[in-house]
Design a protein around this motif. Structure first.
Motif, short mmCIF file in Angstrom:
data_model
loop_
_atom_site.label_atom_id
_atom_site.label_comp_id
_atom_site.label_asym_id
_atom_site.label_seq_id
_atom_site.Cartn_x
_atom_site.Cartn_y
_atom_site.Cartn_z
N ALA A 153 0.82 -1.22 0.00
CA ALA A 153 0.00 0.00 0.00
C ALA A 153 0.85 1.26 0.00
O ALA A 153 0.48 2.27 -0.61
N LEU A 154 2.00 1.22 0.68
CA LEU A 154 2.86 2.40 0.72
C LEU A 154 3.49 2.72 -0.63
O LEU A 154 3.94 3.84 -0.86
N GLU A 155 3.48 1.74 -1.53
CA GLU A 155 4.12 1.91 -2.83
C GLU A 155 3.21 2.55 -3.87
O GLU A 155 3.66 2.86 -4.98
N ARG A 156 1.93 2.74 -3.56
CA ARG A 156 1.03 3.28 -4.58
C ARG A 156 0.21 4.44 -4.01
O ARG A 156 -0.10 4.47 -2.82
N GLY B 30 -2.61 6.63 -2.67
CA GLY B 30 -3.90 6.32 -2.07
C GLY B 30 -4.00 4.97 -1.42
O GLY B 30 -5.07 4.57 -0.95
N GLY B 31 -2.89 4.24 -1.38
CA GLY B 31 -2.95 2.90 -0.78
C GLY B 31 -3.02 2.93 0.72
O GLY B 31 -3.64 2.06 1.34
N ALA B 32 -2.35 3.91 1.33
CA ALA B 32 -2.36 4.07 2.78
C ALA B 32 -2.72 5.52 3.08
O ALA B 32 -2.21 6.44 2.45
N VAL B 33 -3.62 5.72 4.02
CA VAL B 33 -4.06 7.07 4.35
C VAL B 33 -3.53 7.43 5.74
O VAL B 33 -3.51 6.60 6.65
N GLY B 34 -3.06 8.67 5.91
CA GLY B 34 -2.54 9.11 7.19
C GLY B 34 -3.64 9.32 8.21
O GLY B 34 -4.68 9.90 7.91
N ARG B 35 -3.39 8.86 9.42
CA ARG B 35 -4.29 9.10 10.54
C ARG B 35 -3.56 9.84 11.67
O ARG B 35 -3.88 9.69 12.84
N GLY B 36 -2.56 10.62 11.26
CA GLY B 36 -1.71 11.35 12.19
C GLY B 36 -0.27 11.09 11.82
O GLY B 36 0.04 10.21 11.01
N LYS C 223 -11.07 5.55 0.83
CA LYS C 223 -12.04 6.65 0.78
C LYS C 223 -12.21 7.33 2.13
O LYS C 223 -12.51 8.52 2.19
N HIS C 224 -12.06 6.56 3.22
CA HIS C 224 -12.44 7.07 4.53
C HIS C 224 -11.31 7.87 5.17
O HIS C 224 -10.68 7.45 6.14
N THR C 225 -11.02 9.03 4.60
CA THR C 225 -10.01 9.92 5.16
C THR C 225 -10.62 10.73 6.30
O THR C 225 -11.74 11.22 6.19
N ILE C 226 -9.89 10.82 7.42
CA ILE C 226 -10.34 11.62 8.56
C ILE C 226 -9.35 12.77 8.71
O ILE C 226 -8.32 12.65 9.37
#
Length: 269
Positions: free
Chosen positions: A42-45, A47-53, A258-261
């Protein structure tokens, strides 16, 4: 199926309940291996990983990326709690994981999404989040912190319906309980119960699997993109197929979260 009234009462009273030793440590270690593979991918593409802080990520995955998915969703405790709280038609809508890395900071107190109308007006909970730690949680690893009994807090002044103003923080700090689950443990909570991840002082990540379950019509599935292939669908037990609401496809497409906070991106101010 065993009566799960006590677990339902705990979720309606405290907002959380748990079962120690639901799975073996070997099962949990395989889960961590699968999380590590999915996290690296996921880190390689984009939108694969979303930041939560800072140094904290969330990744959503397909069921086939977790070897123990069928074991998890067909576990009697998962099925029993889901049915007791959400009814016999409950729907599996989300599979993913949080990874607080070394250097993750305190999150602001929050709930994961605004309270739905049925919760605000009728005090009915229509979703659950099941969590399974991939490591034995220690004090210095940034444990999950929850404020029991806050799932029905009225929120007209919550930012985006999710983030209480700082003058409410004393209420949550007075109630705060830090959780130290071990490999094989599982918890179920209302994502509306006010909570936060805390600062990870260790050098180790603390990955946690998330299984999201809805009552029919709750609508949280719109935020997620679960899918399974035809062959995998046929391999699942009825206990999984009966509650898994997702497309059955010829080939899986990597999920763009999709679920970015956005309120979590900077950590606690």
């Amino acid at each position: 199926m065993t009566n799960f009234e006590a677990e339902r009462d705990a979720i309606y009273t405290d907002g959380i309940t748990a079962l120690k030793g639901a799975f073996t440590t070997e099962w949990a270690d395989r889960m961590r291996e699968d999380i590590n593979v999915a996290f690296a991918e996921a880190l390689e593409r984009p939108g694969g990983a979303v930041g939560r802080g800072p140094n904290r990520y969330y990744v959503e995955i397909h069921p086939e990326q977790l070897r123990g998915f069928a074991d998890l969703v067909a576990h009697p405790w998962v099925m029993g709690v889901s049915e007791a709280v959400l009814g016999p038609g409950y729907e599996i809508v989300e599979l993913g994981f949080d990874v607080p890395l070394a250097g993750a900071v305190n999150q602001p107190w929050h709930r994961d999404f605004p309270a739905p109308e049925i919760t605000r007006t009728e005090r009915v909970l229509n979703s659950l989040a099941f969590n399974l730690t991939a490591v034995d949680t220690a004090e210095d690893m940034g444990p999950f912190e929850i404020a029991p009994g806050t799932q029905f807090d009225h929120e007209p002044d919550f930012d985006h319906g999710m983030f209480p103003p700082k003058d409410r923080y004393p209420r949550y700090q007075e109630r705060a309980v830090r959780k130290f689950p071990q490999r094989g443990d599982i918890s179920a909570r209302s994502a509306l119960t006010i909570h936060r991840g805390t600062q990870n002082h260790s050098a180790n990540p603390r990955p946690v699997l998330v299984l999201g379950v809805d009552a029919p019509g709750a609508g949280n599935g719109d935020k997620h993109d679960l899918a399974v292939t035809h062959g995998y669908w046929e391999s699942l037990p009825a206990a999984a197929r009966d509650h898994l609401r997702c497309p059955v496809v010829d080939e899986l497409t990597p999920i763009t979260q999709k679920h970015t906070i956005e309120g979590l991106v900077m950590g606690e101010a």
